[in-house]
Design a protein around this motif. Sequence first.
Motif, PDB file in Angstrom:
ATOM      1  N   LEU A   1       1.949  -5.523  -4.071  1.00  0.00           N
ATOM      2  CA  LEU A   1       0.601  -5.968  -3.744  1.00  0.00           C
ATOM      3  C   LEU A   1       0.500  -7.443  -3.402  1.00  0.00           C
ATOM      4  O   LEU A   1      -0.604  -7.951  -3.183  1.00  0.00           O
ATOM      5  CB  LEU A   1      -0.334  -5.654  -4.915  1.00  0.00           C
TER       6      LEU A   1
ATOM      7  N   LEU B   1      -7.928  -4.572  -6.609  1.00  0.00           N
ATOM      8  CA  LEU B   1      -7.394  -3.366  -5.978  1.00  0.00           C
ATOM      9  C   LEU B   1      -8.499  -2.339  -5.822  1.00  0.00           C
ATOM     10  O   LEU B   1      -9.195  -2.004  -6.785  1.00  0.00           O
ATOM     11  CB  LEU B   1      -6.261  -2.772  -6.815  1.00  0.00           C
TER      12      LEU B   1
ATOM     13  N   PRO C   1      -5.019  -3.543  -1.529  1.00  0.00           N
ATOM     14  CA  PRO C   1      -4.960  -4.884  -2.132  1.00  0.00           C
ATOM     15  C   PRO C   1      -6.047  -5.779  -1.529  1.00  0.00           C
ATOM     16  O   PRO C   1      -6.109  -5.930  -0.312  1.00  0.00           O
ATOM     17  CB  PRO C   1      -3.556  -5.378  -1.765  1.00  0.00           C
TER      18      PRO C   1
END
Length: 291
Positions: free
Chosen positions: A233, A239, A254
């Motif tokens: 990420l 998220l 992300p």
Amino acid sequence: MELTLKNSHISCLVSNLGAELRSLRRLDRDDEYIWQHDPAIWVGSAPILFPFVGRMKNAGYMHQGEYYLFPLHGFAAAAKFQLLASTVDSVIFCLRADAQSKRIYPFDFALTVSFSLFMSTLNVHYTVENLSGGTMYFAIGSHPAFRLPIEMQDGGSISDYFIEFAKPELSECYKLHGGLLATQATAQPLRFERRLDLSPTIFNEDALIFKHIRSRALRLAHRSGATRLTMHLGEAPHLGIWSKPAAPFVCIEPWHGYDDDAESSEELSKKDSVISLRAGDVFKTDYTVSI
């Protein structure tokens, strides 16, 4: 314009419209990993969210005494990017401010997006440059949708899959109410504090948004234990996880930013999740997908 990148392990297809990832295939078994933008279910595949993520309260913001109406997730996904360079396994696109973008976002910027392949990994990098004379405010996020091979005829469903975080996470997330972020978190049980089990109803109230996650990586896996993909990420602090209810894909997103809530300021510089970038400065972020 669409360009195909390829090495001996994987291939991907990228469009200059939105600098959007349209395909990611594992060559040894001809397996597609990206949702193929079926208009009957969802037309996207991996839009870039820029210069803001999600919805704004009252559909806009104030900046220097002016009010600007602004669309969901910004305008980058619908913009044509300029091709800067390409090789057999990499490509670089760029979007710059113009008269049209400045009508709703009054900043000079350059957003550069690069895709590159290494072995069985796709690397996606973003660079945001502030070309304005003052501070620029923005957010940026990724929205890749991953296809889930589901054997419907054998009773399969999205419940066959789960997402597992690399580190323990809080068993809570934020949901959307009336299009805006809830002001309070909702309990979202994670098995062993790390595993989110998918289900046909888990996205009935739209996306699950996890703020300030600890994990820098996660995996999407089948209940048999087989890993479908691993995603790193980068430095994204938040998220989003989303799908259409019961659809055979899941978006793992992300984010550097998130939707407004009902208490958010309309003043752009005072929004909770906005990034401040000084004149001449550069912001960089990335994510990778290994299949």
